[in-house]
Design a protein around this motif. Structure first.
Motif, mmCIF file in Angstrom:
data_model
loop_
_atom_site.group_PDB
_atom_site.id
_atom_site.type_symbol
_atom_site.label_atom_id
_atom_site.label_comp_id
_atom_site.label_asym_id
_atom_site.label_seq_id
_atom_site.Cartn_x
_atom_site.Cartn_y
_atom_site.Cartn_z
ATOM 1 N N ALA A 466 -11.589 -46.898 -62.613
ATOM 2 C CA ALA A 466 -10.628 -46.891 -63.408
ATOM 3 C C ALA A 466 -9.882 -45.722 -63.731
ATOM 4 O O ALA A 466 -8.786 -45.633 -64.458
ATOM 5 C CB ALA A 466 -11.353 -47.590 -64.519
ATOM 6 N N VAL A 467 -10.015 -44.521 -63.107
ATOM 7 C CA VAL A 467 -9.424 -43.242 -63.386
ATOM 8 C C VAL A 467 -8.122 -43.437 -62.922
ATOM 9 O O VAL A 467 -7.971 -43.674 -61.660
ATOM 10 C CB VAL A 467 -10.395 -42.218 -62.796
ATOM 11 N N ARG A 468 -7.123 -42.942 -63.748
ATOM 12 C CA ARG A 468 -5.700 -43.174 -63.400
ATOM 13 C C ARG A 468 -5.303 -41.575 -62.757
ATOM 14 O O ARG A 468 -5.792 -40.656 -63.626
ATOM 15 C CB ARG A 468 -4.837 -43.649 -64.016
ATOM 16 N N ALA A 469 -4.665 -41.482 -62.016
ATOM 17 C CA ALA A 469 -4.017 -40.006 -61.483
ATOM 18 C C ALA A 469 -3.077 -39.654 -62.139
ATOM 19 O O ALA A 469 -2.043 -40.684 -62.340
ATOM 20 C CB ALA A 469 -4.121 -39.813 -59.903
ATOM 21 N N ASN A 470 -2.323 -38.509 -62.139
ATOM 22 C CA ASN A 470 -1.096 -37.963 -62.516
ATOM 23 C C ASN A 470 -0.162 -38.000 -61.256
ATOM 24 O O ASN A 470 -0.010 -37.035 -60.614
ATOM 25 C CB ASN A 470 -0.846 -36.751 -63.042
ATOM 26 N N ALA A 471 -0.038 -39.166 -60.554
ATOM 27 C CA ALA A 471 0.689 -39.376 -59.374
ATOM 28 C C ALA A 471 1.719 -40.482 -59.460
ATOM 29 O O ALA A 471 1.477 -41.487 -60.408
ATOM 30 C CB ALA A 471 -0.532 -39.743 -58.259
ATOM 31 N N TYR A 472 2.881 -40.229 -58.549
ATOM 32 C CA TYR A 472 3.934 -40.877 -58.920
ATOM 33 C C TYR A 472 4.550 -41.002 -57.627
ATOM 34 O O TYR A 472 4.693 -40.295 -56.627
ATOM 35 C CB TYR A 472 4.962 -40.311 -59.837
ATOM 36 N N ASP A 473 5.370 -42.376 -57.362
ATOM 37 C CA ASP A 473 6.232 -42.449 -56.164
ATOM 38 C C ASP A 473 7.648 -43.025 -56.609
ATOM 39 O O ASP A 473 7.633 -43.571 -57.703
ATOM 40 C CB ASP A 473 5.545 -43.667 -55.381
ATOM 41 N N MET A 474 8.461 -42.176 -55.963
ATOM 42 C CA MET A 474 10.008 -42.968 -56.278
ATOM 43 C C MET A 474 10.159 -44.006 -55.009
ATOM 44 O O MET A 474 10.094 -43.777 -53.930
ATOM 45 C CB MET A 474 10.925 -41.721 -56.019
ATOM 46 N N VAL A 475 10.467 -45.115 -55.643
ATOM 47 C CA VAL A 475 10.709 -46.195 -54.687
ATOM 48 C C VAL A 475 12.366 -46.845 -54.740
ATOM 49 O O VAL A 475 12.746 -46.723 -55.944
ATOM 50 C CB VAL A 475 9.711 -47.554 -55.146
ATOM 51 N N ILE A 476 12.829 -47.007 -53.632
ATOM 52 C CA ILE A 476 14.308 -47.275 -53.673
ATOM 53 C C ILE A 476 14.235 -48.690 -52.803
ATOM 54 O O ILE A 476 14.224 -48.396 -51.660
ATOM 55 C CB ILE A 476 15.239 -46.388 -53.286
ATOM 56 N N ASN A 477 14.752 -49.743 -53.241
ATOM 57 C CA ASN A 477 14.886 -51.011 -52.328
ATOM 58 C C ASN A 477 13.661 -51.081 -51.687
ATOM 59 O O ASN A 477 13.722 -51.807 -50.495
ATOM 60 C CB ASN A 477 16.237 -50.802 -51.418
ATOM 61 N N GLY A 478 12.346 -51.043 -52.228
ATOM 62 C CA GLY A 478 10.992 -51.403 -51.618
ATOM 63 C C GLY A 478 10.697 -50.226 -50.558
ATOM 64 O O GLY A 478 9.803 -50.593 -49.925
ATOM 65 N N VAL A 479 11.417 -49.153 -50.481
ATOM 66 C CA VAL A 479 11.030 -48.002 -49.679
ATOM 67 C C VAL A 479 10.448 -46.769 -50.432
ATOM 68 O O VAL A 479 11.142 -46.491 -51.500
ATOM 69 C CB VAL A 479 12.328 -47.543 -48.722
ATOM 70 N N GLU A 480 9.278 -46.335 -50.009
ATOM 71 C CA GLU A 480 9.035 -45.393 -51.007
ATOM 72 C C GLU A 480 9.475 -44.139 -50.276
ATOM 73 O O GLU A 480 9.226 -43.583 -49.117
ATOM 74 C CB GLU A 480 7.217 -45.251 -50.579
ATOM 75 N N VAL A 481 10.710 -43.799 -50.981
ATOM 76 C CA VAL A 481 11.143 -42.366 -50.473
ATOM 77 C C VAL A 481 10.426 -41.168 -50.861
ATOM 78 O O VAL A 481 10.681 -40.086 -50.152
ATOM 79 C CB VAL A 481 12.753 -42.372 -51.089
ATOM 80 N N GLY A 482 9.720 -40.984 -51.742
ATOM 81 C CA GLY A 482 9.153 -39.906 -52.346
ATOM 82 C C GLY A 482 8.088 -40.176 -53.061
ATOM 83 O O GLY A 482 7.713 -41.171 -53.611
ATOM 84 N N GLY A 483 6.845 -39.086 -53.059
ATOM 85 C CA GLY A 483 5.864 -39.140 -53.968
ATOM 86 C C GLY A 483 5.184 -37.814 -54.095
ATOM 87 O O GLY A 483 5.428 -36.994 -53.397
ATOM 88 N N GLY A 484 4.399 -37.952 -55.421
ATOM 89 C CA GLY A 484 3.761 -36.701 -55.440
ATOM 90 C C GLY A 484 2.837 -36.906 -56.484
ATOM 91 O O GLY A 484 2.310 -37.951 -57.202
ATOM 92 N N SER A 485 2.257 -35.598 -57.131
ATOM 93 C CA SER A 485 1.315 -35.502 -58.308
ATOM 94 C C SER A 485 1.434 -34.283 -59.021
ATOM 95 O O SER A 485 1.860 -33.276 -58.426
ATOM 96 C CB SER A 485 0.020 -35.994 -57.748
ATOM 97 N N ILE A 486 0.630 -34.374 -60.193
ATOM 98 C CA ILE A 486 0.391 -32.923 -60.872
ATOM 99 C C ILE A 486 -1.005 -32.436 -60.226
ATOM 100 O O ILE A 486 -1.935 -33.261 -59.808
ATOM 101 C CB ILE A 486 0.060 -33.334 -62.278
ATOM 102 N N ARG A 487 -1.301 -31.208 -59.740
ATOM 103 C CA ARG A 487 -2.355 -30.805 -59.067
ATOM 104 C C ARG A 487 -3.325 -30.381 -60.014
ATOM 105 O O ARG A 487 -3.172 -30.070 -61.034
ATOM 106 C CB ARG A 487 -2.212 -29.746 -58.293
ATOM 107 N N ILE A 488 -4.649 -30.332 -59.638
ATOM 108 C CA ILE A 488 -5.814 -29.762 -60.408
ATOM 109 C C ILE A 488 -5.620 -28.182 -60.393
ATOM 110 O O ILE A 488 -5.416 -27.741 -59.373
ATOM 111 C CB ILE A 488 -7.061 -30.269 -59.876
#
Lengths: 586, 586
Positions: A466-488
C-alpha cells in the motif's frame, strides 16, 4: 557553392532573375517540343523547362536524364502559365540555359515518393534512399526541431547539459547490458548505459543543481515491436525539489514543445490521476484520455442474478461505446474473438444494446430481467444507440487490462483516437513496490532509490503493497512519454529500503556501492525524470513506429541491414581482446 | 521547493527580505557570541549569521555543523558591516532564524576549494566531490554554453542535427575499434564508431544537405597523455559545396563562439597557410602562431665553411629568440639537453648571441668568421640582445620537427604562449598521400574518400607525393581543433584512388561496400569537417588537459576509478554471449 538558390525558395518575386540550382532529378516529361524536369533538394522541388527550338542539344541532354541524377542548372525564372498551387514554387519555372550533370544514378530500387512502391525490408536496406523521401526526412527535421526546443527551454530554466560516460560498469537496473571487452584490462568489460541514472544522481551530489542530457541509452532486450537496442532519452534531474516542483518544470517544457512545435497553446494544467484511479477507470497506467469510455464496475448490478460466470467473478466491468448499437452480429463476434486472443486472454464478451425505444437487448437476456438491464443502462447513463461491452474474470487486475485492450480497440474503431488531437496527463502516486507471484516477494516498481511518500512510510512494515511512491509518469494519448521520481537522499531510509528488498549490506554495497558512498558526503534532496525522445517525436509526427523517426534504425533482430551490422570480426581482434567464441550449442 | 533563493543571488536590494536558502556548508567560524556559516550551491556562497544571545540552541546547532553538511535555512537578509568585495553576495548576510539539517556529511577526503589539498588520484576516485569545486564545475558550465552556441549557430545556418547509430560495424579508419558482442547474433560483433564519417556521407547521399551532430566517438588506443577512449566531436557535413564554402561557414561558427563565449570580436578573416608553408616556417602542421620565431633556413649562410656537422646536413635551420641573449651557460646547456632528449632526438644545439655592440658570439666561433656570423645575424634581422638557436640534421622533416619543439619550448620560456590570447589559422593544401618508409608505399593522409585538388589530378600517376588534397585543419594556438575535407563524389575517381592505394575491387567492396553502393544512386558533391569538442573547451578554459572539461574522465589505462570500470562480468553473461575468456599468456 554549386548553387545560388535552393530548389524550394523561388517565388513570383524572383521572376526574371538568373539563378543556379543543384539537386536530384525527381521526374522528367517530354511534351511537344519541350522537356520538363522536376529538380528536388531538401528544401523543395522546382520545375525546369528545356525548349527544343531554342537549344535542341540541351533539350536532348535533358531528355536523357535519369531519375535521381544529380544536376546543376542555370537559367532564368519565369512565371508559369499553368500554376501549381500544391507546391510553394508552383508559380514559377526555370528556363534552363545550362545543364551540368554532377553525377549519374542507377535506377533506385523503389520510387522516391511519399507513397513509395518499396516494401519495409527494401527501404531499410537502402535506407539512404528511403531518407530521400520527404515523408521520412520530415520526421528527422521534426526531431531536430524538438531537441533544439528542449535544449532552449531547459537552458533558460538553468539546466546544464552534462555528458556522462558511455563506457561504464553494469548498472543495477533490470534489463540486460551490452558489454564491451577491454583490451587494456584483459577479462574485464565495460557496459553501455541503460540510462545515466546513477551519474545524474552523482551530479546532484556534486551540486550541479539542474542537469539534463539528450543521450543514447542501450538495452540488450529481445526486441518487441517498437523497441530499439539503442534509444534516446531526454534525461533530467533537479536538486532541492519536491515532486510538485518537478511536475511544474516539465509540464512547462511539454507546453513549450506543444506551442513551439505544433503551434498548440495548452493553457490548463495537465490533469493528474493517481495510479489507482488510472487502473480503476482505464485498466492501464497510461490511459489514452483522448476519449471517455471509462470503466464502470458492475458487481452491484450484475451479481447474484443467477448468471454463474458473473456470480463467480472477482471483477465485472464494462464500457459504453456511444452509438455503437448499430454493430452487427458479425462485428460483435469479431470483438469477442479479439478479447479471446491469447495476447488478451478474456474468456468471453457480454454485450448489451440500448434500442431506440430505450429497452436493452443483451447477449445474456435469459439471466437478466429488463429491469436489471435498465439498471445496467443507468450505471453507464447510456442512451439509445449505445453499446455496452462487459468483461469479467477472477483476477481484478488482469480483467481490467483485458477491458483496457477492448476500450482501446473500440476507441480506434469509432475513430476516437485522432492523431492530431493530444490529451496529456500526469499519472502519480505509483505503488513503491510490485509483488512478484513467481518469487513470492516484493520488488521496487521503479528502482530502489525511489522515495516513498513520507506519509506512507509507516506502512513499510505492516502493508508494503500500500506504500505509494513519489513517482510519476507523463502520458500523452496513451503513450508514456516520460517518467521519474523523487529519490531517497536519507541513508537510514535507503538502508531500510535495501533490507526490505532483501539485500544484505554486502550485496547492497557490491551493487550500489559508489552511489551509496557518494551519498555519505552530503546528498541533497533531489528528483527528476526521463523522456523517451523517440516516442515523443513519433507521437508529434503521428507515426505508428519509432523506427520512422530514427535515421538508421535496427530491425527486430537488432541488425542494421544497411551496413550489415553486427558482423564477424577478425581473429586478431579476438586475440587482442583475449576472447574465444564458443561453438554454438547444436 | 526547498528554497526561495539560491546562494548566489542575494544583493543589497534584498535587504530586510525573509528568504530560505539550501546548500552545502562551506565553512563555519565561531567569533565572540556569534557563529558564521558560509552556505554554498552552484550559484554562489552566502554568509549566514547565528547569534548566541538571540537564540542560543540555534547557534549551538550551527556550531556543530560539519563541512559539506546539506542545510536549509530561513532568515532575514541584512547589510553586512564588513562587506566582502570578492563575492557577488558580499554586501549582505542572512540572520538565520531556522536551521534544518537536510543531510549530514562525512569529512571529505580533500578540501572543496579552488586550491584543494587533494591529489589527482584522490580527486578522480571521488570525482563527485571534485566536481563540487567551482574551478572544475565552471569548465563544464563552459562546455554546456559552447554546445548551446554551436547548435544555435548551425541551426540558424540550416544544419540539421541527426543522430547516427552507436552500434555499427567496423569502420575503415585506422585506429582500433571497441567491439560489442551481439547476443542475438552469436559470434558477431557491433563496433562503436570512431567517427560518424560514413553515416554523414550517406546523409549527403540522402539529400540532407547540411548535417551536424555533437556526438561521442570511441577509439581503443593505447592512451597517450590527453587522449580519452571516448571523446566528443562536433561533426559536420554539407552538400553542393567547395572548400571555400566550408571554410566560410566554419570560420563563421568559430567567430560566433569567440564572440558569444569569450566576448572577443574577430573581424579579420583567419589567416591561411599551406601545409608546405607551415612545415617550412614552423616544422608543424599545427603551428602556434601566437608568436613569431619563424624558422630561417641557413644552408646558404652556414654551409661550406668547414664545420662538418653543417656541411653534411640535409637541413640547417634556426629561430631567433628576442631578448634571450641573457640566457646563461646553464640555461643553454638545459636547452641542449632538451633537444637531445630521446622524444626529440636532435644531436646537438648551436647558438649565437648578438651582443650589445652588435657582434655575434656563437658556440661554433672556431668555424665561422665574424663576417659569416654577421650574415647569420642578418638572415634573422636579429638585434642586440637576441639569441639565435640552430639545429641541423640529415632528414629535413625530422629536423624541422625538432626545431618545432625547440620553438615551442622557447615560446613557453619567454612567456609568449599566453592562454588568454588566441591566434586562429587555417592550414590548407595538405598532401593527399603520405609515404610509408616501412611499407614502401603511399597511404591516404586523411581517408580514401578525400578529394585531390582537381588541378593536381594529372600528377596522380607521375608524382603522387605532390598531389594536394582539398583538406584543411583549423588550428588555434597550436592546437588542431578541427579538420576535414572535400570528399570524392565521382566513382571513376574513387576507383582510381582505391586502385592507387592498392585495393583490389573485392577488397574495396568488402571494406567500403555500402558507401560505394550508396554512391551509385546519385551522390552530390560534398565535404565537411569535425571539431574535437573536448580540445576546444580546454582551449577556451585555458586547461592543460582535456580531462578537466570532462565530467567523468578515464585514466591512462582507460579506467574510470570512481565507478571501477571496466570490471569482470558474470559467467552467465559470458554464456549468453557465447564467449570465453582465455587465460592470459604468462
Amino acid at each position: 557553392m554549386y548553387r545560388t538558390k535552393t530548389c524550394g525558395e523561388l517565388r513570383a518575386a524572383d521572376i526574371e532573375q538568373t539563378v543556379t540550382l543543384a539537386g536530384w532529378v525527381q521526374k522528367t516529361r517530354k511534351m511537344g517540343g519541350m522537356a520538363f524536369v522536376d529538380i528536388r533538394d531538401r528544401y523543395g522541388i522546382t520545375q525546369l523547362v528545356f525548349n527544343q527550338e531554342v537549344d535542341a542539344p540541351l533539350c536532348e541532354k535533358a531528355n536523357k536524364l535519369g531519375r535521381e541524377f544529380v544536376i546543376q542548372v542555370t537559367g532564368v525564372v519565369k512565371e508559369r502559365s499553368n500554376k501549381n498551387t500544391h507546391i510553394p514554387t508552383g508559380e514559377i519555372e526555370l528556363i534552363v540555359s545550362e545543364l551540368n550533370i554532377l553525377n549519374v544514378a542507377a535506377t533506385p530500387p523503389f520510387t522516391i515518393e511519399d507513397e513509395t512502391d518499396g516494401g519495409d525490408d527494401l527501404r531499410m536496406k537502402y535506407r539512404y534512399l528511403d531518407l530521400r523521401r520527404n515523408i521520412v526526412r520530415s520526421n528527422l527535421e521534426l526531431r531536430h526541431r524538438m531537441t533544439i526546443e528542449v535544449r532552449s527551454y531547459l537552458d533558460k530554466q538553468g539546466f546544464m547539459e552534462v555528458e556522462t560516460p558511455v563506457l561504464i560498469s553494469s548498472t543495477p537496473e533490470g534489463a540486460r547490458d551490452f558489454v564491451v571487452p577491454s583490451r587494456m584490462n584483459p577479462g574485464q568489460f565495460y557496459a553501455l548505459p541503460q540510462s545515466p541514472q546513477t551519474f545524474k544522481q552523482l551530479l546532484m551530489v556534486s551540486g550541479f543543481d539542474r542537469y539534463f542530457q539528450i543521450v543514447k541509452c542501450f538495452r540488450d532486450e529481445d526486441l518487441r515491436a517498437d523497441r530499439q537496442p539503442e534509444f534516446t532519452q531526454i534525461d533530467c534531474e533537479m536538486s532541492f525539489v519536491e515532486q510538485e516542483d518537478v511536475l511544474q518544470v516539465f509540464e512547462g517544457m511539454s507546453k513549450h514543445l506543444f506551442k513551439s512545435i505544433l503551434g498548440t497553446e495548452i493553457k490548463d494544467a495537465f490533469p493528474r490521476m493517481t495510479w489507482h484511479e488510472a487502473m480503476k477507470l482505464y485498466g492501464s497506467d497510461k490511459p489514452d484520455t483522448r476519449f471517455g469510455m471509462q470503466f464502470v464496475e458492475l458487481a452491484d448490478v450484475l451479481k447474484d442474478r443467477g448468471f454463474s460466470v458473473f456470480d463467480n467473478a472477482a471483477y465485472i466491468g464494462g464500457i459504453c461505446a456511444e452509438g455503437a448499437a448499430v454493430y452487427t452480429r458479425k462485428q460483435l463476434d469479431a470483438l469477442t474473438d479479439f478479447v479471446k486472443r491469447p495476447q488478451i486472454g478474456a474468456k468471453g464478451l457480454v454485450y448489451a444494446r440500448v434500442e431506440e425505444d430505450g429497452t436493452v437487448k443483451s447477449s445474456v437476456d435469459k439471466f437478466y430481467t429488463q429491469e436489471a438491464l435498465q439498471q445496467l443502462k443507468a450505471a453507464f447513463s447510456a442512451k439509445p444507440g449505445d453499446l455496452i461491452l462487459i468483461l469479467s474474470g477472477d483476477d481484478v487486475m488482469k480483467t481490467r487490462k483485458q477491458l483496457n485492450e477492448l476500450r482501446l480497440e473500440m476507441g480506434s474503431q469509432l475513430g476516437l483516437r485522432d492523431k492530431n488531437k493530444f490529451s496529456c496527463l500526469w499519472v502519480v502516486d505509483f505503488p513503491l513496490f510490485e509483488w512478484s507471484e513467481e518469487d513470492g516477494r516484493f520488488y521496487a516498481m521503479h528502482h530502489p532509490f525511489t522515495s516513498p511518500k513520507p506519509e506512507d512510510i509507516y506502512l513499510l512494515d505492516s502493508d508494503p503493497g500500500a506504500v505509494r511512491a513519489n513517482a510519476y509518469d507523463m502520458v500523452i494519448n496513451g503513450v508514456e512519454v516520460g517518467g521519474g521520481s523523487i529519490r531517497i537522499h536519507d541513508s537510514a531510509l535507503q538502508n531500510k529500503m535495501f533490507s526490505f528488498l532483501g539485500f544484505t549490506e554486502e550485496q547492497a554495497q557490491a551493487r550500489f556501492g559508489f552511489l551509496m558512498n557518494a551519498f555519505k558526503y552530503g546528498a541533497p534532496p533531489h528528483g527528476g525524470l526521463a523522456y523517451g525522445l523517440d516516442r515523443w517525436v513519433s507521437l508529434f509526427a503521428g507515426l505508428d513506429s519509432i523506427r520512422d523517426c530514427i535515421a538508421f534504425p535496427k530491425n527486430n533482430s537488432g541488425r542494421d541491414v544497411m551496413i550489415d551490422a553486427p558482423s564477424p570480426i577478425d581473429q586478431s581482434q579476438l586475440d587482442e581482446l583475449n576472447l574465444s567464441i564458443r561453438s554454438a550449442a547444436k
